[in-house]
Design an enzyme around this catalytic site. Sequence first.
Site, PDB file in Angstrom:
ATOM      1  CB  SER A  33      -0.868   0.063   1.256  1.00  0.00           C
ATOM      2  OG  SER A  33      -1.572  -1.117   1.433  1.00  0.00           O
ATOM      3  CG  HIS A  65      -3.279  -4.518  -1.678  1.00  0.00           C
ATOM      4  ND1 HIS A  65      -1.989  -4.747  -1.288  1.00  0.00           N
ATOM      5  CD2 HIS A  65      -3.867  -3.907  -0.628  1.00  0.00           C
ATOM      6  CE1 HIS A  65      -1.805  -4.296  -0.066  1.00  0.00           C
ATOM      7  NE2 HIS A  65      -2.929  -3.782   0.365  1.00  0.00           N
ATOM      8  CG  HIS A  87      -2.304  -8.691   2.943  1.00  0.00           C
ATOM      9  ND1 HIS A  87      -2.703  -8.141   1.756  1.00  0.00           N
ATOM     10  CD2 HIS A  87      -1.421  -7.821   3.500  1.00  0.00           C
ATOM     11  CE1 HIS A  87      -2.089  -6.973   1.593  1.00  0.00           C
ATOM     12  NE2 HIS A  87      -1.305  -6.758   2.639  1.00  0.00           N
ATOM     13  CE1 TYR A  89      -6.200  -8.570   4.346  1.00  0.00           C
ATOM     14  CE2 TYR A  89      -4.342  -8.012   5.762  1.00  0.00           C
ATOM     15  CZ  TYR A  89      -5.136  -7.747   4.664  1.00  0.00           C
ATOM     16  OH  TYR A  89      -4.863  -6.665   3.868  1.00  0.00           O
ATOM     17  CD  GLU A  90      -5.665 -11.129   0.302  1.00  0.00           C
ATOM     18  OE1 GLU A  90      -5.928 -11.680  -0.789  1.00  0.00           O
ATOM     19  OE2 GLU A  90      -4.731 -10.316   0.435  1.00  0.00           O
ATOM     20  CB  ALA A 117       1.013   0.791   4.337  1.00  0.00           C
ATOM     21  CG  MET A 204      -2.060  -6.151   9.187  1.00  0.00           C
ATOM     22  SD  MET A 204      -3.770  -5.863   8.742  1.00  0.00           S
ATOM     23  CE  MET A 204      -4.218  -4.594   9.943  1.00  0.00           C
ATOM     24  CB  SER A 205       2.316  -7.534   4.488  1.00  0.00           C
ATOM     25  OG  SER A 205       3.086  -6.352   4.518  1.00  0.00           O
ATOM     26  CG  ASN A 228      -1.533   4.124  10.673  1.00  0.00           C
ATOM     27  OD1 ASN A 228      -1.270   3.476   9.649  1.00  0.00           O
ATOM     28  ND2 ASN A 228      -1.593   3.580  11.864  1.00  0.00           N
ATOM     29  CG  HIS A 240      -7.963   0.277   4.408  1.00  0.00           C
ATOM     30  ND1 HIS A 240      -6.635  -0.138   4.442  1.00  0.00           N
ATOM     31  CD2 HIS A 240      -8.397  -0.025   3.159  1.00  0.00           C
ATOM     32  CE1 HIS A 240      -6.305  -0.650   3.259  1.00  0.00           C
ATOM     33  NE2 HIS A 240      -7.356  -0.589   2.463  1.00  0.00           N
TER      34      HIS A 240
HETATM   35  N1  HPA Z   1      -1.449  -1.554  11.943  1.00  0.00           N
HETATM   36  C1  HPA Z   1      -1.360  -2.635  11.139  1.00  0.00           C
HETATM   37  N2  HPA Z   1      -1.169  -2.554   9.838  1.00  0.00           N
HETATM   38  C2  HPA Z   1      -1.060  -1.325   9.296  1.00  0.00           C
HETATM   39  C3  HPA Z   1      -1.147  -0.163  10.065  1.00  0.00           C
HETATM   40  C4  HPA Z   1      -1.357  -0.294  11.479  1.00  0.00           C
HETATM   41  O1  HPA Z   1      -1.438   0.696  12.231  1.00  0.00           O
HETATM   42  N3  HPA Z   1      -1.007   0.888   9.216  1.00  0.00           N
HETATM   43  C5  HPA Z   1      -0.833   0.366   7.981  1.00  0.00           C
HETATM   44  N4  HPA Z   1      -0.870  -0.977   8.023  1.00  0.00           N
END
Ligand code: HPA
Length: 265
Positions: A33, A65, A87, A89-90, A117, A204-205, A228, A240
């Site tokens: 991302s 994505h 990912h 989680y998919e 990201a 998460m990756s 963030n 998101h």
């Molecule tokens: N947590 C998990 N995954 C993320 C975050 C987060 O704050 N920001 C972007 N991907």
Amino acid sequence: MTRTPQAAAEEAAAELRSRTGVDAYDVALVMGSGWASAADLLGDSGQELPTTDLPGFVPPAVEGHSGTVRSIRAGDRSLLAFLGRTHLYEGHGTDAVVHGVRTAVAAGATTVVLTNAAGGINPAYAVGSPVLIADHLNMTARSPLTGATFVDLTETYTPALRELARSVDPSLPEGVYAAMPGPHFETPAEIRMLSAMGADLVGMSTVLEAIAARAAGARVLGLSLVTNVAAGLTGANLDHEDVLATGRDAAATVGRLLADITAKL
Ligand code: HPA
């Protein structure tokens, strides 16, 4: 007998070669991302295909994505850029998550660049800035490897490549990336836990791909874009959409950085 993950990757690599006309790739990049548009700055774009045109890839599930793979010529080298990733989680399992990396290595890539990201846990990180991944905490409780594959992860993120990245941008900070299973963001208590454990970034990756790349003998460079501040560290809630918007805003800056680093790999 069912096909091994290695055989599946070789099959995808053969199809990739025949579709792109490129016999061997040098560098593979996974654009997370906020990083996808950076692919435009890497060199001359050749063939771009939906990853699902290659055997073993699952359709993309997440907005932002795109699920394509692009062949790029940069000077005398061939780059393979995945625009989007699968990912954990998919729900397709760890083999699906690392199929791109395995395919790239089967297609010749000896260097794998993983971008993502991430939420910033380290207060020194500004939102919208890139951070070099120095090491990781694999909080997914999963591995892409099975059997007695005792791969050494002492230097998961190749020190020489981190040095090279810092030669492009000496101000690039380094940090430890913690990978959570997702797809939900973390609770403030989880962020405090990760912080206490030494994490600077959360996402998460990346970690399963890094492990698979190391197991396949490739060098790994990891880069996060801080989209963030991690949960609970400011008064703000996580969204998101904000993550994607920060990615879009930072695209030109991180794209330039990635292109400059890639030129030296
Ligand atoms: N947590 C998990 N995954 C993320 C975050 C987060 O704050 N920001 C972007 N991907």
